[in-house]
Design a protein around this motif. Structure first.
Motif, short mmCIF file in Angstrom:
data_model
loop_
_atom_site.label_atom_id
_atom_site.label_comp_id
_atom_site.label_asym_id
_atom_site.label_seq_id
_atom_site.Cartn_x
_atom_site.Cartn_y
_atom_site.Cartn_z
N LEU A 41 0.81 -1.22 0.00
CA LEU A 41 0.00 0.00 0.00
C LEU A 41 0.84 1.27 0.00
CD1 LEU A 41 -2.68 -0.97 2.72
CD2 LEU A 41 -2.76 -1.38 0.24
N ASN A 42 2.15 1.12 -0.02
CA ASN A 42 3.02 2.28 0.18
C ASN A 42 4.03 2.52 -0.94
OD1 ASN A 42 1.93 3.06 2.77
ND2 ASN A 42 2.88 1.20 3.58
N LYS A 43 3.70 2.06 -2.12
CA LYS A 43 4.57 2.30 -3.27
C LYS A 43 4.53 3.79 -3.65
CE LYS A 43 5.55 0.71 -7.97
NZ LYS A 43 5.79 2.05 -8.53
N VAL A 44 5.69 4.36 -3.87
CA VAL A 44 5.78 5.75 -4.33
C VAL A 44 5.98 5.73 -5.84
CG1 VAL A 44 7.05 7.92 -4.21
CG2 VAL A 44 6.78 6.51 -2.14
N ASP A 45 5.03 6.28 -6.58
CA ASP A 45 5.14 6.30 -8.04
C ASP A 45 6.11 7.38 -8.49
OD1 ASP A 45 3.33 4.23 -8.52
OD2 ASP A 45 1.62 5.58 -8.37
N PHE A 46 6.84 7.10 -9.55
CA PHE A 46 7.89 8.00 -10.01
C PHE A 46 7.34 9.35 -10.47
CE2 PHE A 46 10.54 9.69 -13.48
CZ PHE A 46 11.72 9.88 -12.80
N TYR A 47 6.24 9.34 -11.22
CA TYR A 47 5.79 10.58 -11.86
C TYR A 47 5.08 11.55 -10.93
CZ TYR A 47 7.30 8.97 -16.40
OH TYR A 47 8.07 8.54 -17.45
N ASP A 48 4.32 11.04 -9.95
CA ASP A 48 3.65 11.98 -9.04
C ASP A 48 4.31 12.02 -7.66
OD1 ASP A 48 2.84 9.63 -7.82
OD2 ASP A 48 0.70 10.03 -7.98
N GLN A 49 5.25 11.10 -7.42
CA GLN A 49 5.98 11.04 -6.15
C GLN A 49 5.02 10.96 -4.96
OE1 GLN A 49 9.54 10.90 -5.45
NE2 GLN A 49 9.26 10.12 -7.53
N MET A 50 3.95 10.21 -5.12
CA MET A 50 2.96 10.05 -4.06
C MET A 50 2.75 8.57 -3.73
SD MET A 50 -0.19 12.62 -5.02
CE MET A 50 0.03 14.39 -5.26
N THR A 51 2.46 8.31 -2.48
CA THR A 51 1.96 7.00 -2.09
C THR A 51 0.46 6.99 -2.36
OG1 THR A 51 1.44 7.68 0.17
CG2 THR A 51 3.66 6.80 -0.22
N LEU A 52 -0.16 5.85 -2.14
CA LEU A 52 -1.61 5.75 -2.29
C LEU A 52 -2.32 6.72 -1.36
CD1 LEU A 52 -4.16 4.27 -3.33
CD2 LEU A 52 -3.80 2.58 -1.51
N LEU A 53 -1.86 6.82 -0.12
CA LEU A 53 -2.51 7.69 0.84
C LEU A 53 -2.33 9.16 0.47
CD1 LEU A 53 -4.17 7.05 3.38
CD2 LEU A 53 -2.16 7.61 4.75
N ASP A 54 -1.15 9.52 -0.04
CA ASP A 54 -0.93 10.89 -0.52
C ASP A 54 -1.92 11.23 -1.64
OD1 ASP A 54 1.32 11.68 1.05
OD2 ASP A 54 2.61 10.44 -0.20
N TYR A 55 -2.09 10.26 -2.54
CA TYR A 55 -2.97 10.45 -3.70
C TYR A 55 -4.42 10.63 -3.25
CZ TYR A 55 -5.36 9.33 -8.11
OH TYR A 55 -6.16 9.35 -9.22
N ILE A 56 -4.87 9.82 -2.31
CA ILE A 56 -6.23 9.93 -1.80
C ILE A 56 -6.41 11.26 -1.06
CG2 ILE A 56 -7.89 8.96 -0.16
CD1 ILE A 56 -6.73 6.19 -0.84
N ASP A 57 -5.42 11.63 -0.26
CA ASP A 57 -5.50 12.88 0.49
C ASP A 57 -5.57 14.08 -0.44
OD1 ASP A 57 -5.43 14.02 3.21
OD2 ASP A 57 -3.58 14.97 2.53
N TYR A 58 -4.84 14.01 -1.55
CA TYR A 58 -4.88 15.08 -2.55
C TYR A 58 -6.31 15.27 -3.06
CZ TYR A 58 -4.54 17.19 -7.20
OH TYR A 58 -4.74 17.97 -8.31
N HIS A 59 -6.98 14.16 -3.38
CA HIS A 59 -8.34 14.24 -3.89
C HIS A 59 -9.34 14.59 -2.79
CE1 HIS A 59 -6.56 12.26 -7.39
NE2 HIS A 59 -7.59 12.75 -8.05
N LEU A 60 -9.04 14.17 -1.58
CA LEU A 60 -9.90 14.52 -0.45
C LEU A 60 -9.95 16.04 -0.28
CD1 LEU A 60 -11.63 13.52 1.90
CD2 LEU A 60 -9.53 13.24 3.24
N LYS A 61 -8.80 16.68 -0.39
CA LYS A 61 -8.74 18.13 -0.28
C LYS A 61 -9.38 18.79 -1.51
CE LYS A 61 -4.53 18.02 2.51
NZ LYS A 61 -3.06 18.25 2.53
N ARG A 62 -9.15 18.19 -2.66
CA ARG A 62 -9.68 18.74 -3.92
C ARG A 62 -11.20 18.75 -3.93
NH1 ARG A 62 -8.59 15.98 -9.86
NH2 ARG A 62 -9.74 17.52 -11.11
N TYR A 63 -11.80 17.69 -3.37
CA TYR A 63 -13.26 17.56 -3.41
C TYR A 63 -13.93 17.91 -2.08
CZ TYR A 63 -12.74 15.26 -7.92
OH TYR A 63 -12.47 14.99 -9.23
N LYS A 64 -13.20 18.63 -1.22
CA LYS A 64 -13.76 19.01 0.07
C LYS A 64 -15.04 19.82 -0.12
CE LYS A 64 -12.44 21.13 4.48
NZ LYS A 64 -12.78 19.90 5.23
#
Length: 208
Positions: A159-182
């Motif tokens: 669950l903690n792979k960091v992708d090269f292009y966005d430099q995010m883990t899964l949780l970072d990615y979800i948190d980004y969208h959580l803030k975006r769709y607040k």
């Protein structure tokens, strides 16, 4: 293509290759595969994987992004699986459905995934996916594919792979969208994803 752009692409390629080799130094078979992968078509590369890793049936994982993105059902009716990806994970991990209990199944699938994830074939791209080469779990989040996410947790996938292009883990990615769709109708969904993965051991990149 100008010289500067070519040089930049070369630097990126060398960097990615070096990172991949560093991550697979514990198994020279994967380093061997990654060295030859760029010169092979996907089907042939999976055949080669099969010869390198006979303990798994990694060829069954080919096109796994498409299966998850399309919520594909099994080819044959009457199987124990609701979705094709479930069947392919079992086959790739050589799960014995008659003898293996849930704990053994999770151990086999987790170990198989740890190997297959290093091939790069779990990086997904789609018109509905907002990042390039994002890992399969992020893609499932984008597609709101709850069943796959529940299976990923049950099978103890990374669950903690960091992708090269966005430099995010899964949780970072979800948190980004959580803030975006607040404040929108999507906020509760992303909050649920955040909570379920956090409980399962997902971390932010800064925590790794």
């Amino acid at each position: 293509m100008n010289v500067v752009l070519r040089l930049r692409l070369c630097v990126i390629f060398v960097f990615c290759t070096a990172v991949s080799f560093a991550q697979t130094s514990d198994d020279p078979r994967m380093a061997k595969f990654l060295a030859i992968k760029p010169s092979m078509k996907t089907g042939a590369a999976h055949d080669y994987l099969q010869t390198l890793f006979p303990e798994w049936n990694l060829k069954k994982m080919q096109n796994i992004c498409l299966m998850v993105g399309a919520w594909t059902v099994p080819d044959v009716d009457g199987t124990r699986f609701k979705y094709m990806y479930q069947q392919r994970f079992y086959l790739a991990a050589k799960v014995d459905t008659l003898r293996d209990n849930e704990e053994t199944i999770a151990k086999k699938i987790s170990a198989m995934w740890k190997v297959y994830q290093q091939t790069g074939y779990t990086a997904c791209n789609a018109s509905t996916f907002d990042i390039r080469d994002g890992n399969l779990l992020k893609y499932a989040v984008t597609e709101n594919f709850d069943q796959f996410m529940e299976d990923a947790i049950k099978w103890k996938l990374d669950l903690n792979k960091v992708d090269f292009y966005d430099q995010m883990t899964l949780l970072d990615y979800i948190d980004y969208h959580l803030k975006r769709y607040k404040g929108s109708a999507m906020e509760p969904r992303y909050q649920r994803y955040h909570d379920m993965f956090r409980k399962a051991g997902a971390k932010y990149k800064i925590e790794l």
